[in-house]
Write an enzyme that holds these catalytic residues in place. Structure first.
Site, PDB file in Angstrom:
ATOM      1  CB  CYS A 113      11.007  -1.128   0.819  1.00  0.00           C
ATOM      2  SG  CYS A 113      11.126  -0.353  -0.810  1.00  0.00           S
TER       3      CYS A 113
ATOM      4  CD1 TRP B  23       0.065  -1.450   3.121  1.00  0.00           C
ATOM      5  CD2 TRP B  23       0.698   0.692   3.241  1.00  0.00           C
ATOM      6  NE1 TRP B  23       0.917  -1.341   4.199  1.00  0.00           N
ATOM      7  CE2 TRP B  23       1.320  -0.019   4.300  1.00  0.00           C
ATOM      8  CE3 TRP B  23       0.954   2.067   3.129  1.00  0.00           C
ATOM      9  CZ2 TRP B  23       2.184   0.581   5.217  1.00  0.00           C
ATOM     10  CZ3 TRP B  23       1.808   2.664   4.046  1.00  0.00           C
ATOM     11  CH2 TRP B  23       2.410   1.923   5.065  1.00  0.00           C
ATOM     12  CG  ASN B  24       5.114   1.163   0.702  1.00  0.00           C
ATOM     13  OD1 ASN B  24       4.710   0.440  -0.208  1.00  0.00           O
ATOM     14  ND2 ASN B  24       6.363   1.158   1.096  1.00  0.00           N
TER      15      ASN B  24
ATOM     16  CD  GLU C 148      10.461  -3.051   6.469  1.00  0.00           C
ATOM     17  OE1 GLU C 148       9.582  -3.929   6.589  1.00  0.00           O
ATOM     18  OE2 GLU C 148      10.789  -2.552   5.372  1.00  0.00           O
TER      19      GLU C 148
ATOM     20  CD  GLU D 115      11.844  -5.743  -5.728  1.00  0.00           C
ATOM     21  OE1 GLU D 115      12.558  -5.582  -4.718  1.00  0.00           O
ATOM     22  OE2 GLU D 115      12.269  -5.606  -6.884  1.00  0.00           O
ATOM     23  CG  LEU D 116      10.531  -9.975   0.355  1.00  0.00           C
ATOM     24  CD1 LEU D 116      10.985 -11.261   1.032  1.00  0.00           C
ATOM     25  CD2 LEU D 116       9.027 -10.014   0.111  1.00  0.00           C
TER      26      LEU D 116
ATOM     27  N   GLY E 169       6.011  -6.712  -0.547  1.00  0.00           N
ATOM     28  CA  GLY E 169       5.392  -6.680   0.776  1.00  0.00           C
ATOM     29  C   GLY E 169       6.378  -7.106   1.842  1.00  0.00           C
ATOM     30  CB  SER E 170       5.833  -7.924   5.364  1.00  0.00           C
ATOM     31  OG  SER E 170       4.866  -8.936   5.222  1.00  0.00           O
TER      32      SER E 170
ATOM     33  CE  LYS F 288      -3.738  -8.859  -2.234  1.00  0.00           C
ATOM     34  NZ  LYS F 288      -4.251  -7.617  -1.617  1.00  0.00           N
TER      35      LYS F 288
HETATM   36  P1  NAD Z   1       2.090  -7.202   3.465  1.00  0.00           P
HETATM   37  O1  NAD Z   1       3.086  -8.287   3.399  1.00  0.00           O
HETATM   38  O2  NAD Z   1       1.235  -7.117   4.645  1.00  0.00           O
HETATM   39  O3  NAD Z   1       1.105  -7.267   2.206  1.00  0.00           O
HETATM   40  C1  NAD Z   1       1.572  -7.213   0.872  1.00  0.00           C
HETATM   41  C2  NAD Z   1       0.493  -7.735  -0.046  1.00  0.00           C
HETATM   42  O4  NAD Z   1       0.344  -9.148   0.148  1.00  0.00           O
HETATM   43  C3  NAD Z   1      -0.892  -7.147   0.202  1.00  0.00           C
HETATM   44  O5  NAD Z   1      -1.510  -6.908  -1.034  1.00  0.00           O
HETATM   45  C4  NAD Z   1      -1.586  -8.234   0.988  1.00  0.00           C
HETATM   46  O6  NAD Z   1      -2.988  -8.187   0.883  1.00  0.00           O
HETATM   47  C5  NAD Z   1      -1.025  -9.470   0.319  1.00  0.00           C
HETATM   48  N1  NAD Z   1      -1.090 -10.720   1.094  1.00  0.00           N
HETATM   49  C6  NAD Z   1      -1.166 -10.879   2.441  1.00  0.00           C
HETATM   50  N2  NAD Z   1      -1.135 -12.194   2.760  1.00  0.00           N
HETATM   51  C7  NAD Z   1      -1.029 -12.875   1.597  1.00  0.00           C
HETATM   52  C8  NAD Z   1      -0.945 -14.265   1.268  1.00  0.00           C
HETATM   53  N3  NAD Z   1      -0.927 -15.226   2.198  1.00  0.00           N
HETATM   54  N4  NAD Z   1      -0.829 -14.601  -0.044  1.00  0.00           N
HETATM   55  C9  NAD Z   1      -0.796 -13.654  -1.003  1.00  0.00           C
HETATM   56  N5  NAD Z   1      -0.890 -12.336  -0.747  1.00  0.00           N
HETATM   57  C10 NAD Z   1      -0.992 -11.937   0.535  1.00  0.00           C
HETATM   58  O7  NAD Z   1       2.918  -5.846   3.261  1.00  0.00           O
HETATM   59  P2  NAD Z   1       2.377  -4.340   3.290  1.00  0.00           P
HETATM   60  O8  NAD Z   1       2.064  -3.950   4.691  1.00  0.00           O
HETATM   61  O9  NAD Z   1       1.363  -4.133   2.234  1.00  0.00           O
HETATM   62  O10 NAD Z   1       3.684  -3.557   2.828  1.00  0.00           O
HETATM   63  C11 NAD Z   1       4.717  -3.194   3.696  1.00  0.00           C
HETATM   64  C12 NAD Z   1       5.921  -4.084   3.478  1.00  0.00           C
HETATM   65  O11 NAD Z   1       6.262  -4.106   2.110  1.00  0.00           O
HETATM   66  C13 NAD Z   1       7.159  -3.575   4.194  1.00  0.00           C
HETATM   67  O12 NAD Z   1       7.857  -4.653   4.746  1.00  0.00           O
HETATM   68  C14 NAD Z   1       7.970  -2.947   3.078  1.00  0.00           C
HETATM   69  O13 NAD Z   1       9.362  -2.877   3.302  1.00  0.00           O
HETATM   70  C15 NAD Z   1       7.642  -3.851   1.942  1.00  0.00           C
HETATM   71  N6  NAD Z   1       7.868  -3.179   0.676  1.00  0.00           N
HETATM   72  C16 NAD Z   1       8.931  -3.572  -0.079  1.00  0.00           C
HETATM   73  C17 NAD Z   1       9.212  -2.917  -1.268  1.00  0.00           C
HETATM   74  C18 NAD Z   1      10.378  -3.307  -2.117  1.00  0.00           C
HETATM   75  O14 NAD Z   1      10.414  -2.878  -3.267  1.00  0.00           O
HETATM   76  N7  NAD Z   1      11.326  -4.088  -1.630  1.00  0.00           N
HETATM   77  C19 NAD Z   1       8.396  -1.863  -1.680  1.00  0.00           C
HETATM   78  C20 NAD Z   1       7.319  -1.495  -0.877  1.00  0.00           C
HETATM   79  C21 NAD Z   1       7.062  -2.160   0.296  1.00  0.00           C
END
Ligand code: NAD
Length: 523
Positions: A275, A144-145, A373, A241-242, A219-220, A168
Site C-alpha cells: 500500500c 494478503w500482501n 493503484e 486501511e485502503l 484492502g482495496s 478474517k
Molecule cells: P481486497 O479488497 O480484495 O480484499 C481485502 C479483504 O477483504 C480480503 O480478506 C477479502 O477476502 C475481503 N473481502 C472481499 N470482499 C468483501 C466483502 N464484500 N465484505 C467483507 N470482506 C470482503 O484487497 P487485497 O487484494 O487483499 O489487498 C490489496 C489491497 O489492499 C490494495 O489496494 C492495497 O493497497 C490495500 N492495502 C492497504 C493497506 C493499508 O494499510 N492501507 C495495507 C495492505 C494492503
C-alpha cells in the site's frame, strides 16, 4: 494449478511463483462466523477482567512463540505470497514481533487512567478522568500482501486493550491465517479470544453481519467502500486501511545514488504490492535524466525469481491475472507518450505470475499509471519543474496514504512534508515507518480513515469513558432550578467574569459570578 481438484468447502494455499496448490484449508461456513463472534464475546467478558500486566505478559509469550516458529512463519509467508524470504523476515516477522515487544512494554502506560484538569470556574469543583475500556469484539478483515505483519500488528493492540478478535485473514494466505490463530492459542490467550475465520468475500460479509463492536479493514478501495456501507447500516465504527498512490519527490540536491536505490527498492519491494509502494516518482528537471538512468541501471541488476531462492530480489505477483493488468497499464502510458527504459514484459518462462521490474519515464498525469493503484513492480517517473509543481502533482490524487521527500536540505524536506495531504511523510526514506511501532499508520481520502499502529491505533480499540467526580456532593449546582429572580443577571455577570478580556472586567464581575455559584435555589 489443479483448480478442478479443489473441493468447494476448502481454500487452496497456492504458491504464486509456480501456481502449484500446496495444501487445502477448511473454509469457515459463513453461518459459523456468527458463532465465532458469540464465543469471542463470552471469552472477552473474562479477558477484560485480566489485569493489563498479565495481558502484557501473554504478549511476551506470543513474541517468544513467534521467534521460536520464525522459520515456519517465514516459509509460509514466502510460499503463499511469493516474496523473497528476506522480505518475510524484515517486514512480516519484524513488524509482528516488534508490535508484541512494544505493546508488552507500553500498553499499560498508554491505557492508564488520565486525569482531566478543568479550566472553567464552573467545573472547578469536579475532578475529571478518562478511562479506556475495551470495545468488545473487534472484527479484523485483512489483505494478503503482509499476511502476518498486518493482522498480527492489529490483533495485538486489540487484545492487550482487553478485546476479543475475530479475524478474517485473506483467502490467498490461509495457512498464515491458521498459524496466527495457533500462535495466540499457544501463547496462552484464552480459548476463543482470537479466532481466525477463513474464506473470501462471503466470510468477510459474515463478520460484519455478526455485528462486532468495530471493524478494522485492510484492502482495496472498492471492497473498503462495501465494508464501510455494510458497517454503516449497523452503525459499526470502522478503521479503513485502503490503497495508496504514494509520491516520491526527488529534489535536485538529493544524493542521487542513494535516492535511486531507494526509488528502486520502494517501487519493487514485495513486487510493488505494498500500500506504501513508491507509485509516482516526481523528479526535478535538472537531475531527472541522470536519475532515470541510475534507476534503470540498478533495475537491470535485479534478479527476478521465486521467493525461496536466496538470490531473488523481486518475486512474482500474487496471481496471474495481474500480469495482464500491468501490461495494460504500461501500454496505456506508452500511448500517452511514456518511454520504457527497461522491463515491461511478463516472464512466463519463470512462472505464471512474473512481470519484469520496469522503469518508465515521461508518464503523463492522466495516464492510468498516474491515477490507479499500480500494485506491481513499475517505477513510473514524471519530470517536474520544481518543488511546488511536485507538491501540486503529489496532492492531485484521491489517494492520500503516504509520501516521501528526498533532499539534502532537511528544513526544506520538512517544509514540503507539511504541504502534502497524506497520513505520513518520510524525508529521505520510504515505506519503513510502517515498522516503527510509535508511528501511526493510515490515510485520508480514498486511502481510508482511522489509524493502526502507535497509540492512535491502540486508542481505536477502546471506548474512551469520561468519569466526573463532584467534590461538593452536598451543593446544588447554580444552573439547576429554580430560575427567575436575579439569576439571569447573575448568569450574565458570570459570563462576563469568565469571558471578558482584561483583569478590570474580571474584578468588576467577580462578585456577581460568585453569587451565581453560591446562590439560594429556593427549592
Ligand atoms: P481486497 O479488497 O480484495 O480484499 C481485502 C479483504 O477483504 C480480503 O480478506 C477479502 O477476502 C475481503 N473481502 C472481499 N470482499 C468483501 C466483502 N464484500 N465484505 C467483507 N470482506 C470482503 O484487497 P487485497 O487484494 O487483499 O489487498 C490489496 C489491497 O489492499 C490494495 O489496494 C492495497 O493497497 C490495500 N492495502 C492497504 C493497506 C493499508 O494499510 N492501507 C495495507 C495492505 C494492503
Amino acid at each position: 494449478m489443479a483448480a478442478t481438484a479443489i473441493p468447494i468447502d476448502t481454500l487452496p494455499s497456492i504458491n504464486p511463483a509456480t501456481g502449484q496448490v500446496l495444501a487445502h484449508f477448511e473454509k469457515t461456513p459463513p453461518e459459523r462466523v456468527a458463532r465465532a463472534v458469540l464465543l469471542a464475546r463470552a471469552a472477552q467478558k473474562q479477558w477484560a477482567k485480566v489485569p493489563i500486566r498479565e495481558r502484557c505478559r501473554r504478549l511476551r509469550a506470543l513474541r517468544e512463540r513467534m521467534m521460536g516458529s520464525r522459520d515456519e512463519l517465514a516459509d509460509t509467508v514466502v510460499n503463499e505470497t511469493g516474496k523473497p524470504r528476506v522480505e518475510a523476515l524484515f517486514a512480516d516477522l519484524f513488524v509482528a514481533l516488534d508490535a508484541a515487544k512494544y505493546w508488552s512494554r507500553n500498553a499499560a502506560a498508554a491505557l492508564r487512567t488520565e486525569r482531566v484538569p478543568h479550566h472553567s470556574l464552573a467545573a472547578k469543583t469536579k475532578s475529571g478522568s478518562l478511562v479506556y475500556e475495551p470495545l468488545g469484539v473487534i472484527g479484523i478483515i485483512s489483505s494478503w500482501n503482509y499476511p502476518l505483519a498486518i493482522p498480527v500488528s492489529q490483533i495485538i493492540p486489540a487484545v492487550v486493550a482487553g478485546n476479543a478478535v475475530v479475524c478474517k485473514s485473506s483467502d490467498f494466505t490461509p495457512k498464515c491465517g491458521m498459524l496466527i490463530e495457533r500462535l495466540f492459542r499457544e501463547a496462552g490467550f484464552p480459548q476463543d479470544l482470537v479466532a481466525v475465520v477463513q474464506g473470501g468475500a462471503e466470510v468477510g460479509q459474515a463478520v460484519v453481519e455478526a455485528a462486532p463492536d468495530k471493524v478494522v479493514f485492510t484492502g482495496s478501495v472498492a471492497t473498503g467502500r462495501r465494508v464501510a456501507e455494510a458497517c454503516a447500516r449497523k452503525l459499526i465504527p470502522t478503521v479503513l486501511e485502503l490503497g495508496g498512490k504514494d509520491a516520491m519527490i526527488v529534489l535536485a540536491d538529493a544524493d542521487l545514488q542513494t535516492t535511486s536505490s531507494a526509488a528502486v527498492w520502494g517501487s519493487y519491494t514485495n513486487c510493488g504490492q505494498v500500500c506504501l509502494s513508491v507509485e509516482r516518482l516526481l523528479v526535478e528537471e535538472s537531475v531527472s535524466q541522470r536519475f532515470a538512468e541510475l534507476c534503470a541501471e540498478k533495475t537491470k541488476k535485479l534478479r527476478l525469481g521465486p521467493g525461496n531462492d536466496s538470490a531473488t530480489d523481486v518475486g512474482p505477483l500474487i496471481r496471474p491475472q495481474h500480469v495482464q493488468r500491468l501490461m495494460d497499464l504500461v501500454e496505456d502510458a506508452r500511448e500517452r507518450g511514456a518511454r520504457v527504459l527497461c522491463g515491461g514484459h511478463p516472464r512466463p518462462d519463470l512462472g505464471p505470475s512474473f512481470f519484469e521490474p520496469t522503469v518508465i519515464v515521461n508518464v503523463d498525469s492522466n495516464a492510468r499509471l498516474s491515477q490507479e493503484e499500480t500494485f506491481g513492480p513499475i517505477l513510473a517517473m514524471q519530470t517536474v519543474k520544481n518543488a511546488d509543481e511536485a507538491v501540486r502533482l503529489a496532492n492531485d490524487s484521491p489517494f492520500a496514504l503516504a509520501a516521501s521527500v528526498w533532499t539534502a536540505d532537511k528544513k526544506k524536506g520538512e517544509a514540503i512534508a507539511r504541504q502534502l495531504r497524506v497520513g505520513a511523510v518520510m524525508v529521505n526514506d520510504a515505506i519503513s515507518y510502517f515498522g516503527i511501532a510509535e508511528a501511526p499508520h493510515g490515510g485520508c481520502g480514498a486511502s481510508g480513515w482511522g489509524r493502526t499502529h502507535a497509540r492512535a491505533g491502540l486508542l481505536e480499540m477502546v471506548h474512551r469513558k469520561y468519569i466526573d467526580l463532584d467534590r461538593l456532593p452536598r451543593k446544588e449546582k447554580p444552573w439547576w432550578y429554580r430560575y427567575g429572580g436575579e439569576l439571569e443577571r447573575a448568569a450574565d455577570a458570570f459570563l462576563r467574569f469568565e469571558f471578558s478580556g482584561g483583569i478590570g472586567a474580571k474584578l468588576r464581575n467577580a462578585r456577581g459570578a460568585l453569587k451565581t455559584l453560591f446562590r439560594d435555589h429556593g427549592l
